[in-house]
Design a protein around this motif. Sequence first.
Motif: not given
Length: 100
Positions: A19-30, A66-73, A93-100
Motif C-alpha cells: 500500500r502506497l497511499g490509496d494505491r496498491w501497486p504490484k511488484l514482481i520479484i524475479d 527498486k531493490m530497496k522497495q522490494y526488500a521493504d515489502v 555471470k555476475t552477482l552484485v549485492e545491493c544495500a537495502v
Amino acid sequence: QWILDSYAFQGNEQAVRRRLGDRWPKLIIDRLFIGDDGVCWIVDYKSAEGEGQAFIEMQKERYQSKMKQYADVIKETGIVEEVRAALYFPSCKTLVECAV
C-alpha cells in the motif's frame, strides 16, 4: 548456482502488493528464496550487457531504489529478520549485492 537451488521457501516471478497511499501497486520479484541460514534473498535478473566495475556501479545505482522497495515489502511481512538483495547479470555471470 545457489540462486537456482531448491529451498523450502522459494518463488520465481513473485507478485507482491504494497500500500502506497490509496494505491496498491504490484511488484514482481524475479527470484525470492530463504536460505538455510534464514536469510531471505531477492534476486533481480538483468539483461543489460557491459563490462567492468563502472558498468556494475551504474546498474547498482540505477536499480537501488527498486531493490530497496522490494526488500521493504518483504521486511514488512515479518516472516524473516534479514533480507538481502542482489542483481544478477547472466551475460557476464555476475552477482552484485545491493544495500537495502
